[in-house]
Design an enzyme around this catalytic site. Sequence first.
Site, mmCIF file in Angstrom:
data_model
loop_
_atom_site.group_PDB
_atom_site.id
_atom_site.type_symbol
_atom_site.label_atom_id
_atom_site.label_comp_id
_atom_site.label_asym_id
_atom_site.label_seq_id
_atom_site.Cartn_x
_atom_site.Cartn_y
_atom_site.Cartn_z
ATOM 1 N N TRP A 135 0.793 -1.220 0.000
ATOM 2 C CA TRP A 135 0.000 0.000 0.000
ATOM 3 C C TRP A 135 0.827 1.273 0.000
ATOM 4 C CZ3 TRP A 135 1.676 2.719 4.075
ATOM 5 C CH2 TRP A 135 2.160 2.003 5.181
ATOM 6 N N ASN A 136 2.114 1.195 0.355
ATOM 7 C CA ASN A 136 2.848 2.439 0.597
ATOM 8 C C ASN A 136 3.208 3.201 -0.670
ATOM 9 O OD1 ASN A 136 4.638 0.306 0.081
ATOM 10 N ND2 ASN A 136 6.286 1.228 1.247
ATOM 11 N N ARG A 144 6.467 -1.113 -11.262
ATOM 12 C CA ARG A 144 7.796 -1.721 -11.148
ATOM 13 C C ARG A 144 7.747 -3.218 -11.391
ATOM 14 N NH1 ARG A 144 11.378 0.109 -6.105
ATOM 15 N NH2 ARG A 144 10.435 -1.622 -4.974
ATOM 16 N N LYS A 159 -2.449 -8.704 -7.386
ATOM 17 C CA LYS A 159 -3.221 -8.404 -6.180
ATOM 18 C C LYS A 159 -2.612 -7.177 -5.497
ATOM 19 C CE LYS A 159 -2.664 -9.291 -2.034
ATOM 20 N NZ LYS A 159 -3.108 -7.953 -1.518
ATOM 21 N N ALA A 161 -2.669 -4.099 -2.553
ATOM 22 C CA ALA A 161 -3.041 -4.058 -1.146
ATOM 23 C C ALA A 161 -4.493 -3.616 -1.009
ATOM 24 C CB ALA A 161 -2.134 -3.088 -0.389
ATOM 25 N N GLU A 235 10.872 -8.704 -2.357
ATOM 26 C CA GLU A 235 11.400 -7.435 -1.843
ATOM 27 C C GLU A 235 10.756 -7.245 -0.482
ATOM 28 O OE1 GLU A 235 11.608 -4.047 -0.435
ATOM 29 O OE2 GLU A 235 10.340 -3.324 -2.073
ATOM 30 N N CYS A 269 10.165 1.013 2.621
ATOM 31 C CA CYS A 269 11.109 -0.026 3.025
ATOM 32 C C CYS A 269 12.540 0.486 2.988
ATOM 33 C CB CYS A 269 10.955 -1.260 2.145
ATOM 34 S SG CYS A 269 11.032 -0.906 0.381
ATOM 35 N N GLU A 367 11.898 -2.493 12.299
ATOM 36 C CA GLU A 367 11.506 -1.483 11.316
ATOM 37 C C GLU A 367 10.367 -0.628 11.878
ATOM 38 O OE1 GLU A 367 10.847 -1.340 6.486
ATOM 39 O OE2 GLU A 367 10.136 -3.089 7.587
#
Length: 465
Positions: A135-136, A144, A159, A161, A235, A269, A367
């Site tokens: 979602w970010n 990408r 699919k 988010a 990733e 990330c 994180e």
Amino acid sequence: MAADSTFEVDDPGTGAIVAAVSDGTRADATAAVDAARQAWAEWRATTPRARSEILHRAFELMHDDIDVLTELIMIENGKPEADARGEVSYAAKFFRWFAEEAVRPGGEFGEAPGGGSRTVVTHRPVGVAALVTPWNFPAAMVTRKVAPALAAGCTVVLKPAAETPLTALAITRLLARAGVPDGVVNLVPTTDAAGVVSTWLQDVRVRKISFTGSTPVGRILLQQASERIVNSSMELGGNAPFVVTDDADLDAAVEGALLAKFRNGGQACTAANRFFVHEAVVDDFTAKFGAAVEAFRVAPAADRGAQIGPVISKRAAVRIEEAVADAVASGARVAHRTPLPSDLSGYFVAPTVLRDVSPDASIIQEEIFGPVAPIVTFSTDEEVLDHVNSSEYGLAAYIFAGDLRRAFKLAESVEAGMVGINRGLVSDPAAPFGGVKQSGLGREGARDGLLEFTETQYYSIDWSG
């Protein structure tokens, strides 16, 4: 195909419901593979030039639609306008880059060492590819993955988010306008992520999984992929260190830190997660950095002057606040914090700078994925490298140093897939994006991103006589 039920999408800046989207099921996941498999024979036979021209057209259409796509990201993700518009521009570049890569032939021809034969090496599309995006970055993470898959000759099931399906829907429609044939790109928005993705991984027609998300989920998907030996790109999580040496240009370091930490409110990330600042400059750096943080304008995306928006959900906000409270209880102190307006109704966390943080603190080891910058002091390069490489993650890192040779020597010793040297941004469609250790497998972008969607094949040709 419309699903029998829907799910709601909210604006994290206000909490208001902004849309209802079809909620895909396992049956819808299978139907998507049916379409992708049926379309694959024609798509892989499409010439590289034809695929390239479609991707170029998609690049142009994204720029034509930049206002619409920017608004969608602002609404469903909460990004301020500048961040959202920047993401659309960045996302479009993947269509342009892989349009160019599609027509750059790869392969080898050579004589076998023993003579008597010639070897031809080529790359063929892997087949139906399952793409799972977070979602970010609801536009950039889609392009990408989709762009190199289409450039290579693969068809895809996608699919997005559940928090941010609207941007993916818009891009899918845009690709149809660009000339992508029916069945080549198949979108399944869903709240049953585990059910849909496991359906794909169990389907013998799916030959590739490309996932961006957390390391724990990545481990589960790799276990499932291992049952059929599915080609996998992952990733995963990050815990990026940001190192400031005693000879660094502090103004440049602060500028880089603001970008590396607070782009998308720290929800990236590649976001700087752990700040290691030399004891000789830590006070000056913190003062300059903190003053800039305190000056941020925190507001919903609808406020066109917003610099920092909300985090994605109430749950995320609570988690980040608890991490800060735990750090303070363990001895850290809040050095600087952006004042939050009293009338905010969405999921907001005050951008915060922490000092006197132990390198062993939870907020350093885990994180954050939010607008919090914990600072650890160090005295020698050997000490900071021990701290930097102690993490199980190795996606991105940032080093600011006045002596470029010193910076490069540090970078060579850092266990990370990407290192920004005297700059706070590492992402570029022309560069191989990815990490080491628990941060994933494979690379996106550059030529590597195209090869992730291919299998190598070679022909041994008789050359006797």
